[in-house]
Design a protein around this motif. Structure first.
Motif, PDB file in Angstrom:
ATOM      1  N   LEU A 114       0.831  -1.194   0.000  1.00 26.83           N
ATOM      2  CA  LEU A 114       0.000   0.000   0.000  1.00 26.83           C
ATOM      3  C   LEU A 114       0.875   1.256   0.000  1.00 26.83           C
ATOM      4  O   LEU A 114       0.550   2.222  -0.693  1.00 26.83           O
ATOM      5  CB  LEU A 114      -0.925  -0.009   1.224  1.00 26.83           C
ATOM      6  N   THR A 115       1.972   1.217   0.734  1.00 25.79           N
ATOM      7  CA  THR A 115       2.856   2.391   0.777  1.00 25.79           C
ATOM      8  C   THR A 115       3.491   2.637  -0.584  1.00 25.79           C
ATOM      9  O   THR A 115       3.678   3.791  -0.985  1.00 25.79           O
ATOM     10  CB  THR A 115       3.958   2.214   1.840  1.00 25.79           C
ATOM     11  N   ASP A 116       3.795   1.569  -1.314  1.00 21.98           N
ATOM     12  CA  ASP A 116       4.373   1.742  -2.650  1.00 21.98           C
ATOM     13  C   ASP A 116       3.372   2.422  -3.591  1.00 21.98           C
ATOM     14  O   ASP A 116       3.730   3.300  -4.391  1.00 21.98           O
ATOM     15  CB  ASP A 116       4.788   0.392  -3.233  1.00 21.98           C
ATOM     16  N   THR A 117       2.107   2.038  -3.504  1.00 23.05           N
ATOM     17  CA  THR A 117       1.074   2.618  -4.341  1.00 23.05           C
ATOM     18  C   THR A 117       0.865   4.098  -4.013  1.00 23.05           C
ATOM     19  O   THR A 117       0.745   4.936  -4.917  1.00 23.05           O
ATOM     20  CB  THR A 117      -0.251   1.855  -4.151  1.00 23.05           C
ATOM     21  N   ILE A 118       0.849   4.407  -2.725  1.00 27.86           N
ATOM     22  CA  ILE A 118       0.674   5.801  -2.303  1.00 27.86           C
ATOM     23  C   ILE A 118       1.859   6.649  -2.767  1.00 27.86           C
ATOM     24  O   ILE A 118       1.674   7.774  -3.261  1.00 27.86           O
ATOM     25  CB  ILE A 118       0.493   5.882  -0.774  1.00 27.86           C
TER      26      ILE A 118
ATOM     27  N   TYR B 148      11.341  17.236  -5.769  1.00 30.37           N
ATOM     28  CA  TYR B 148      10.560  16.871  -4.582  1.00 30.37           C
ATOM     29  C   TYR B 148       9.593  15.727  -4.888  1.00 30.37           C
ATOM     30  O   TYR B 148       9.338  14.870  -4.041  1.00 30.37           O
ATOM     31  CB  TYR B 148       9.770  18.071  -4.060  1.00 30.37           C
ATOM     32  N   ALA B 149       9.043  15.686  -6.075  1.00 28.62           N
ATOM     33  CA  ALA B 149       8.072  14.664  -6.437  1.00 28.62           C
ATOM     34  C   ALA B 149       8.702  13.280  -6.539  1.00 28.62           C
ATOM     35  O   ALA B 149       8.035  12.267  -6.314  1.00 28.62           O
ATOM     36  CB  ALA B 149       7.398  15.027  -7.756  1.00 28.62           C
ATOM     37  N   LEU B 150       9.968  13.211  -6.868  1.00 28.49           N
ATOM     38  CA  LEU B 150      10.629  11.911  -7.018  1.00 28.49           C
ATOM     39  C   LEU B 150      11.075  11.303  -5.684  1.00 28.49           C
ATOM     40  O   LEU B 150      11.404  10.119  -5.632  1.00 28.49           O
ATOM     41  CB  LEU B 150      11.819  12.049  -7.959  1.00 28.49           C
TER      42      LEU B 150
ATOM     43  N   LEU C  35      12.117   6.617  -2.091  1.00 28.76           N
ATOM     44  CA  LEU C  35      12.074   5.970  -0.774  1.00 28.76           C
ATOM     45  C   LEU C  35      11.360   4.623  -0.835  1.00 28.76           C
ATOM     46  O   LEU C  35      11.773   3.660  -0.177  1.00 28.76           O
ATOM     47  CB  LEU C  35      11.390   6.884   0.236  1.00 28.76           C
ATOM     48  N   ALA C  36      10.297   4.548  -1.615  1.00 31.33           N
ATOM     49  CA  ALA C  36       9.561   3.287  -1.733  1.00 31.33           C
ATOM     50  C   ALA C  36      10.404   2.220  -2.427  1.00 31.33           C
ATOM     51  O   ALA C  36      10.403   1.048  -2.026  1.00 31.33           O
ATOM     52  CB  ALA C  36       8.269   3.517  -2.491  1.00 31.33           C
ATOM     53  N   LEU C  37      11.123   2.607  -3.474  1.00 32.01           N
ATOM     54  CA  LEU C  37      11.910   1.621  -4.217  1.00 32.01           C
ATOM     55  C   LEU C  37      13.140   1.141  -3.447  1.00 32.01           C
ATOM     56  O   LEU C  37      13.605   0.025  -3.665  1.00 32.01           O
ATOM     57  CB  LEU C  37      12.323   2.200  -5.565  1.00 32.01           C
ATOM     58  N   THR C  38      13.668   1.955  -2.556  1.00 32.17           N
ATOM     59  CA  THR C  38      14.846   1.524  -1.784  1.00 32.17           C
ATOM     60  C   THR C  38      14.477   0.683  -0.578  1.00 32.17           C
ATOM     61  O   THR C  38      15.345   0.056   0.026  1.00 32.17           O
ATOM     62  CB  THR C  38      15.654   2.744  -1.299  1.00 32.17           C
ATOM     63  N   GLY C  39      13.209   0.665  -0.177  1.00 33.22           N
ATOM     64  CA  GLY C  39      12.810  -0.145   0.966  1.00 33.22           C
ATOM     65  C   GLY C  39      12.848   0.614   2.282  1.00 33.22           C
ATOM     66  O   GLY C  39      12.617   0.036   3.341  1.00 33.22           O
ATOM     67  N   VAL C  40      13.158   1.886   2.242  1.00 37.82           N
ATOM     68  CA  VAL C  40      13.214   2.680   3.462  1.00 37.82           C
ATOM     69  C   VAL C  40      11.842   2.775   4.107  1.00 37.82           C
ATOM     70  O   VAL C  40      11.710   2.709   5.335  1.00 37.82           O
ATOM     71  CB  VAL C  40      13.790   4.085   3.157  1.00 37.82           C
ATOM     72  N   LEU C  41      10.809   2.877   3.304  1.00 36.59           N
ATOM     73  CA  LEU C  41       9.463   3.000   3.863  1.00 36.59           C
ATOM     74  C   LEU C  41       9.029   1.715   4.555  1.00 36.59           C
ATOM     75  O   LEU C  41       8.319   1.767   5.562  1.00 36.59           O
ATOM     76  CB  LEU C  41       8.473   3.397   2.779  1.00 36.59           C
TER      77      LEU C  41
END
Length: 158
Positions: free
Chosen positions: A2-6, A36-38, A43-49
């Motif tokens: 869900l975080t990746d989608t958001i 800022y938009a990227l 963060l989602a692609l690196t797994g930090v979230l």
């Protein structure tokens, strides 16, 4: 998931706003908005979230943060109490330290401090030759001054 989608939706919206800003010929602002938009997508692609959500939703991690905070608070309280009480430590009581400080102030410089550094018999008076005449004004001659300096340099191995 869900975080990746958001994060992807936030990035898409930000890039859309950056596109509209660039259409208005404000390229510097558009580039800044795109940067800022990227960030959320990166963060989602690196797994930090995923790591961040694990930290936020695990009670054991919050218990650990609480214990670290309690430890820090105890350190600060003990330092404040120690500072307020005059810094009494294991090396002696406050009365002993005050007596030592008073004796040091009353005594001034210790008796051995006025001794010459060259050792017994090697002081400035022994380096001067007896019977040499003093120059006008009561000072010693130039050769006597150099012999003192020479004795000091020899003592230090220079």
């Amino acid at each position: 998931m869900l975080t990746d989608t958001i994060c992807a939706a936030l990035s898409a919206a930000g890039l859309g706003i950056a596109g509209l800003t660039a259409y208005r010929k404000r390229f510097l602002a558009a580039a800044r908005i795109a940067a800022y938009a990227l960030i959320p997508l990166g963060l989602a692609l690196t797994g930090v979230l995923d790591w961040l959500t694990d930290v936020v939703f695990k009670p054991s991690i919050w218990l650990g943060f609480g214990l670290l905070g309690l430890s820090w608070a105890l350190f600060m309280i003990t330092r404040a109490v120690e500072h307020r009480s005059g810094g009494a430590r294991q090396d002696g009581t406050r009365k002993e330290r005050r007596a030592a400080a008073a004796a040091e102030r009353a005594g001034g410089v210790s008796a051995g401090a006025s001794e010459p550094a060259l050792g017994p018999g090697g002081g400035a008076t022994a380096a001067k030759a007896p019977g040499k005449p003093k120059t006008k004004g009561g000072t010693s001659s130039g050769t006597d001054d150099f012999s003192d300096i020479e004795a000091i340099l020899k003592k230090h191995g220079i």
